[in-house]
Design a protein around this motif. Sequence first.
Motif, mmCIF file in Angstrom:
data_model
loop_
_atom_site.group_PDB
_atom_site.id
_atom_site.type_symbol
_atom_site.label_atom_id
_atom_site.label_comp_id
_atom_site.label_asym_id
_atom_site.label_seq_id
_atom_site.Cartn_x
_atom_site.Cartn_y
_atom_site.Cartn_z
ATOM 1 N N ALA A 188 -2.391 3.953 26.736
ATOM 2 C CA ALA A 188 -3.482 3.371 27.517
ATOM 3 C C ALA A 188 -3.630 4.089 28.846
ATOM 4 O O ALA A 188 -4.747 4.392 29.285
ATOM 5 N N PHE A 189 -2.512 4.366 29.510
ATOM 6 C CA PHE A 189 -2.554 5.087 30.786
ATOM 7 C C PHE A 189 -3.177 6.467 30.586
ATOM 8 O O PHE A 189 -3.989 6.929 31.401
ATOM 9 N N ASP A 190 -2.829 7.123 29.491
ATOM 10 C CA ASP A 190 -3.341 8.459 29.222
ATOM 11 C C ASP A 190 -4.852 8.439 28.990
ATOM 12 O O ASP A 190 -5.574 9.340 29.432
ATOM 13 N N GLN A 191 -5.334 7.403 28.308
ATOM 14 C CA GLN A 191 -6.786 7.284 28.103
ATOM 15 C C GLN A 191 -7.516 7.152 29.435
ATOM 16 O O GLN A 191 -8.589 7.734 29.634
ATOM 17 N N LEU A 192 -6.950 6.393 30.357
ATOM 18 C CA LEU A 192 -7.575 6.231 31.677
ATOM 19 C C LEU A 192 -7.617 7.550 32.428
ATOM 20 O O LEU A 192 -8.621 7.877 33.074
ATOM 21 N N MET A 193 -6.552 8.340 32.316
ATOM 22 C CA MET A 193 -6.472 9.576 33.086
ATOM 23 C C MET A 193 -7.311 10.682 32.465
ATOM 24 O O MET A 193 -8.143 11.307 33.131
ATOM 25 N N LYS A 194 -7.122 10.949 31.171
ATOM 26 C CA LYS A 194 -7.780 12.119 30.583
ATOM 27 C C LYS A 194 -9.278 11.919 30.398
ATOM 28 O O LYS A 194 -10.026 12.899 30.325
ATOM 29 N N ASN A 195 -9.735 10.670 30.342
ATOM 30 C CA ASN A 195 -11.171 10.406 30.234
ATOM 31 C C ASN A 195 -11.810 10.101 31.582
ATOM 32 O O ASN A 195 -12.994 9.741 31.634
ATOM 33 N N SER A 196 -11.035 10.225 32.672
ATOM 34 C CA SER A 196 -11.557 10.045 34.038
ATOM 35 C C SER A 196 -12.313 8.729 34.185
ATOM 36 O O SER A 196 -13.434 8.684 34.682
ATOM 37 N N LEU A 197 -11.683 7.645 33.732
ATOM 38 C CA LEU A 197 -12.323 6.334 33.824
ATOM 39 C C LEU A 197 -12.123 5.693 35.195
ATOM 40 O O LEU A 197 -12.802 4.715 35.521
ATOM 41 N N LEU A 198 -11.188 6.223 36.001
ATOM 42 C CA LEU A 198 -10.914 5.675 37.324
ATOM 43 C C LEU A 198 -11.138 6.744 38.381
ATOM 44 O O LEU A 198 -10.894 7.930 38.140
ATOM 45 N N SER A 199 -11.592 6.322 39.540
ATOM 46 C CA SER A 199 -11.699 7.241 40.675
ATOM 47 C C SER A 199 -10.298 7.542 41.196
ATOM 48 O O SER A 199 -9.334 6.822 40.886
#
Length: 560
Positions: free
Chosen positions: A186-197
């Motif tokens: 889940a953390f990787d999805q947030l990072m590699k898809n740039s879902l967070l600033s």
Amino acid sequence: MQKFLRDWRQDAMNKHQYDSAIFIGDKLLALTNDPNDAFWLAQVHFSTGNYSRALTFLEKHKLINHSPSCRYLAAHCCIKQSKYEDALTTLGDQTPAHLLGNTHKSRRKLQHTNGNARNGVHRKGSSRTEKRERSEGREKEHTSETKYEAAMCYLRGICFAKQNSYDRAKECYMDAVRIDVQCFEAFDQLMKNSLLSPDEEWTLLESLEFDSITTDGIDTSQEAAQFAKMLYTTRLSKYKNPADFSNAVESLSQHYNLDSNPDLLLSKAELLFTQCRFKQALAITSSVLDTDQYNFSFLPLHLACLHELHQTNTLFLLAHRLADLHPDEPATWLAVGVYYLSISQIAEARRFFSKASMMNPHFGPAWIGFAHTFALEGEHDQAVSAYGTAARLFQGTHLPQLFLGMQHLQLNNMTLAHEYLTTAHNLCRTDPLLLNEMGVVFYHLDHLAEAVHIFHQALAIANEIDSDPKAWLATRANLGHAYRRQHHWSLALIEFEEVLRQGQRDAHIFSAKGIVLLEMGRCWDAIVALHEALAVSPQDPVATDLLARALEENAKEQAW
């Protein structure tokens, strides 16, 4: 007999002999009728890629609601078959509220009891020990169920992302890693898809309960928690807190012998790329790809470095090798597109970027490359549309908003350019390129004081992150022009001379220096500067006209 069969089944699975595992697992289930044995048999069917059979097996034995692990497997089978609505029906579309508050407390309790058992604390004989063992067993079972609940949050996020509901996907991924900090998927999805600033990434990191990680003892648990936090730190945006990133990398390299680990090297290369140190970044990516040439996580950054350094021959060979060996990988066609972009065959580049984005709709580099092809051809409307799609898909990165602002700047639409660049600035306040573009907008709007401030800020941040000074000569030249329009002649002259000193022999810079020297009454120095401008560009009309005026002014002074 049961133990013998379970060991046989596990040995077959370890060897990836799934037919043997299915054969033995089926006989074991007939003997025991145990739900755990049924679950393991379904796992084997899943491992063979027979997702429909695994799901049917779970339904036949009425296991889906038996435990979180069975629900997770059933939902995963649905996702593998692209049945996202069925998966959400199995999972539920909301994260259970009680999971977000209780995980830390229960795991700290388990950690405490583990520590006591290790230290041999027994106060009231064997009955006390038995109670503790039963309590530990319940806590471990609860922890296992919690991990599966976190994994189900991750699967919810996958479903919502496939349905283009990115806000809900982001919340599910964040819930997953909050419930179980070890849910790296889940953390990787947030990072590699740039879902967070960048700000949101660091806020999330600080909110995660790394102390909930448990091992055999309190001391090792604390070390494991710190280790996990440092690993996660290396995955965050390189535009913010580079010192924290460097400290984490240094500690992991020195104390855990990870200095040659590919993931850490990729993080180092990303930091160098944001600092415009393309040669150093390329050296790192090349060293990894030399030993692991099909590490696809490195390819987008490696391709970007090759493009920036104009290494078209290397791009050609790499693209051909990937096309021959890995035609099913989106990164392959990204490589082909980058090669054609580097040799200015824009239409071909667009075709292959489009192919990569269709193979993986969440492949950010392909979308950005696709939009760049329109921008390079001056097709601003199509470029704006493509960048807009990228901005919708990758909400946490400022780059699509930055490129949208740059397109409107080229169209001389300063209001929209300022709006998009401000949105990008709210996402990332430490990108010198973004600050440079904002300064240009203020310059064109005649807000010269704001432009000077922004240009100074861009140069200060570039220096702070140890970026290559030559990458920001354009920003320094822009600062000189802003000073020139403010009639701060001496300050403008300092900036133009610094640009020329660092090696940028540009006719426009020499001409601007000539204007400043003329305004300062230094006609002969202006003539020298304008001659240098014409030496670089003999047909430059501005330098020619200014030289004529400078010679006329100099003649008047000599006559006087």
